[in-house]
Design an enzyme around this catalytic site. Sequence first.
Site, PDB file in Angstrom:
ATOM      1  N   HIS A   7      -1.885   1.720   3.953  1.00 52.62           N
ATOM      2  CA  HIS A   7      -2.313   0.320   3.828  1.00 52.62           C
ATOM      3  C   HIS A   7      -3.833   0.268   3.585  1.00 52.62           C
ATOM      4  O   HIS A   7      -4.322  -0.563   2.830  1.00 52.62           O
ATOM      5  CB  HIS A   7      -1.942  -0.417   5.125  1.00 52.62           C
ATOM      6  CG  HIS A   7      -1.849  -1.908   4.991  1.00 52.62           C
ATOM      7  ND1 HIS A   7      -1.717  -2.730   6.089  1.00 52.62           N
ATOM      8  CD2 HIS A   7      -1.874  -2.731   3.927  1.00 52.62           C
ATOM      9  CE1 HIS A   7      -1.667  -3.993   5.676  1.00 52.62           C
ATOM     10  NE2 HIS A   7      -1.756  -4.020   4.377  1.00 52.62           N
ATOM     11  N   HIS A  42      -0.138   3.013   8.281  1.00 50.14           N
ATOM     12  CA  HIS A  42      -1.396   2.256   8.372  1.00 50.14           C
ATOM     13  C   HIS A  42      -2.425   2.844   7.399  1.00 50.14           C
ATOM     14  O   HIS A  42      -3.158   2.123   6.728  1.00 50.14           O
ATOM     15  CB  HIS A  42      -1.985   2.346   9.784  1.00 50.14           C
ATOM     16  CG  HIS A  42      -1.244   1.564  10.825  1.00 50.14           C
ATOM     17  ND1 HIS A  42      -0.973   0.224  10.700  1.00 50.14           N
ATOM     18  CD2 HIS A  42      -0.758   1.933  12.042  1.00 50.14           C
ATOM     19  CE1 HIS A  42      -0.343  -0.196  11.808  1.00 50.14           C
ATOM     20  NE2 HIS A  42      -0.195   0.822  12.620  1.00 50.14           N
ATOM     21  N   HIS A  53       4.286   6.851  11.163  1.00 51.95           N
ATOM     22  CA  HIS A  53       3.825   5.504  11.513  1.00 51.95           C
ATOM     23  C   HIS A  53       2.333   5.337  11.218  1.00 51.95           C
ATOM     24  O   HIS A  53       1.931   4.430  10.483  1.00 51.95           O
ATOM     25  CB  HIS A  53       4.108   5.234  12.995  1.00 51.95           C
ATOM     26  CG  HIS A  53       3.605   3.899  13.470  1.00 51.95           C
ATOM     27  ND1 HIS A  53       4.443   2.831  13.695  1.00 51.95           N
ATOM     28  CD2 HIS A  53       2.362   3.455  13.745  1.00 51.95           C
ATOM     29  CE1 HIS A  53       3.721   1.788  14.075  1.00 51.95           C
ATOM     30  NE2 HIS A  53       2.452   2.138  14.129  1.00 51.95           N
ATOM     31  N   GLU A  54       1.544   6.213  11.773  1.00 52.70           N
ATOM     32  CA  GLU A  54       0.098   6.081  11.585  1.00 52.70           C
ATOM     33  C   GLU A  54      -0.295   6.259  10.128  1.00 52.70           C
ATOM     34  O   GLU A  54      -1.241   5.637   9.647  1.00 52.70           O
ATOM     35  CB  GLU A  54      -0.658   7.067  12.484  1.00 52.70           C
ATOM     36  CG  GLU A  54      -0.474   6.829  13.983  1.00 52.70           C
ATOM     37  CD  GLU A  54      -0.765   5.402  14.422  1.00 52.70           C
ATOM     38  OE1 GLU A  54      -1.577   4.721  13.778  1.00 52.70           O
ATOM     39  OE2 GLU A  54      -0.144   4.948  15.409  1.00 52.70           O
TER      40      GLU A  54
HETATM   41 ZN   LIG Z   1       0.833   0.847  14.468  1.00 50.17          ZN
END
Ligand SMILES: [Zn+2]
Length: 722
Positions: free
Chosen positions: A512, A509, A505-506
């Site tokens: 991104h 980011h 998940h992290e």
């Molecule tokens: Zn998040």
Amino acid sequence: MMRTKLLTMTMNMVLFGAAGALLQPTDALAKGAATLPASNPFAAPSTLPFHAPPFDKIKDADYQPAIEAGMREQIAEMDKIAAQKDAATFANTIEPMERSGQMLNRVGAVFGAITGANTNPTLQKVQEAIAPKYAEHQDAIFLNDKLFQRVKALYDTRATLGLDAEQNELVERYYRNFVRAGAQLNEADKTRLRALNKEESTLTTDFSNKLLAANNAGAVIVSDKAELAGFSDADIAAAADAAKSRKMDGKYAITLQNTTQQPAQVSLENRATREKLFKASTERAEHGDANDTRAIIQRLAVLRAERAKLLGFPNYATYTLDDQMAKTPEAAEKLMTDMVPAATAKARGEAAAMQALIDKNGEKFKLAPWDWQHYAEKVRKAQYDLDESQIKPYLEINRVLEDGVFFAANQMYGLTFKERKDIPVYNPDIRVFEVFDKDGSSMALFYADYWKRDSKRGGAWMDNLVGQSGLMGTKPVVFNVCNFTKPAAGQPALISWDDATTMFHEFGHALHGMLSNVKYPTLSGTGVPRDFVEFPSQFNEHWASEPKVFANFAKHYKTGEPMPAALVEKIKKAKTFDQGFATTEYLAAALLDMSWHSLGVDAGKQDVDAFEKKTLHDLKIDMAEVPPRYRTSYFAHIWGGGYAAGYYAYLWSEVLDHDAFYWFREHGGMTRENGQRFRDMILSRGSTEDMAKMYRDFRGRDPSVEPLLEQRGLKEEAPAAK
Ligand SMILES: [Zn+2]
């Protein structure tokens, strides 16, 4: 999650800052050139690779003078832009605004990172000292009418300026954010707005303080240990300690968590205790005493409606969603109300399974909300039999990182990673990797800070130390922070499946941020609307269980054996467990949020309980066994925090992540070609255009909620309720 950027001082942050912080009186800032001794490590750009922060040279005492000098520098830059005699052009107004505040950006990014992940009392004091000054700093920019008039002149003529798409988006963004902060109002309305903002900030603080007191006072006090049957020895000891700290030695206190449902319900065998705990939770802020929050809520709802009206919007939700992907409260509400039938049907099925268990045990009662978690746990054990200790030996953290997270990024985007031991770090736990693009060119630095420390606050987050920008010629330096339990010296670093998912998940980011390929800092990387920002991260979670990725990292730490298929199957099956409940309680809270903030100013004061009851009833989500995750009177996200009319955003991003994942399924799955398309059309683009259009161009249509329903198990045939 993405970290709440308390003090990440990029122009991004200035523009997306809460309006409440932007509109206080301003004139207190000393003007003039920045003065910072050259010995301060923030005085000049870092000379390390990627302008990485020189953590080996930065001392606690360096931050405050650098932040203050950085603010002075940016104000001087803005004043210079505003004072120009020449008519506004993109090149003499927007670009220099984008270039402004470099020192502030440098120190702000590092200060934000350190105060989150490696703080101490000295730095906490600096935080307190800086917060009001920073609010004034924002005001000094947004209430500078000369500056606004230049932005407005560009906005009004943007079609004739020969701007490219990104520049056009940037002009619109600046204009919108000035207007949303009240730049266009006449003096009388500005004065009224400042008064409303001030009152709101007082009320939200009051709400938080009352709620904190209500939470503390709401603890259930038990005299007889028998009422705690089911508690472990550690739970009982904790309850005895909690009572002691309340000066009730010899008794037991079950303290309240923020949510309606309480973790202690899982183990409490005594039904009367469960009922007591449930009522203590749901009524915590409604006792008519000093901790009752309802009068504040009544006023806040009206106040926000008035502020929205002043700014030209029919209600606060419309104002808030205007610059989000959803755009209107109706769009967000439709997503949620469309899910209500499936969510409640699944929840009724889950309730039926629990009732069957209750009946089978020969117990004579109907499942109540205070029974839910207790019986859900019994069903979970019976149906899924998932034991973490069986899974962990297959999840060694470095294998998960390098053979899982990095491997997936290689398969999707062609990235490769090489550890660098020569880049200074703020704590020896941190590992730094240089990231190389598909053609072997160096493109970013990635810092991994995974272990829990006393100096780190809870949760997991990502942020930039240096943001990507073509204009500034900067490449991204990003970090991930988590709170995994550090193994004892000499022990293998084994993590849970949840932890592994959090790493993916992290890192979503992080991708991104790292794959950003835009010109202007304001539009770069993760600087996207709140209802879009969790999309790349949640999307990346899917690759953790992608067979070829999973097989590459989930190997026994001693033997290298792959995880047995039966165990893999259990992990998969457990994903949809209790999702009817989770979805229903979330939707009830998010719909309450949206309804409160859709009230116009003419609606006047509402009776808090009556409004809540009617809203849940009208939206057909008034399921007795599944109350909202937060009732109105203790919904801190919306009355005390920054999520007013924004609690829906988690679900909105989740729709996108599943829908985008299904695009991959429909187009041959995890391939370099598909990954490149996602990179080109989503991950590299920051917020350089309308997010809905960006998504539509990738998907070929608007997002569909169907994949999310399927992934949450909300499409299964639910057994009829008894
Ligand atoms: Zn998040």
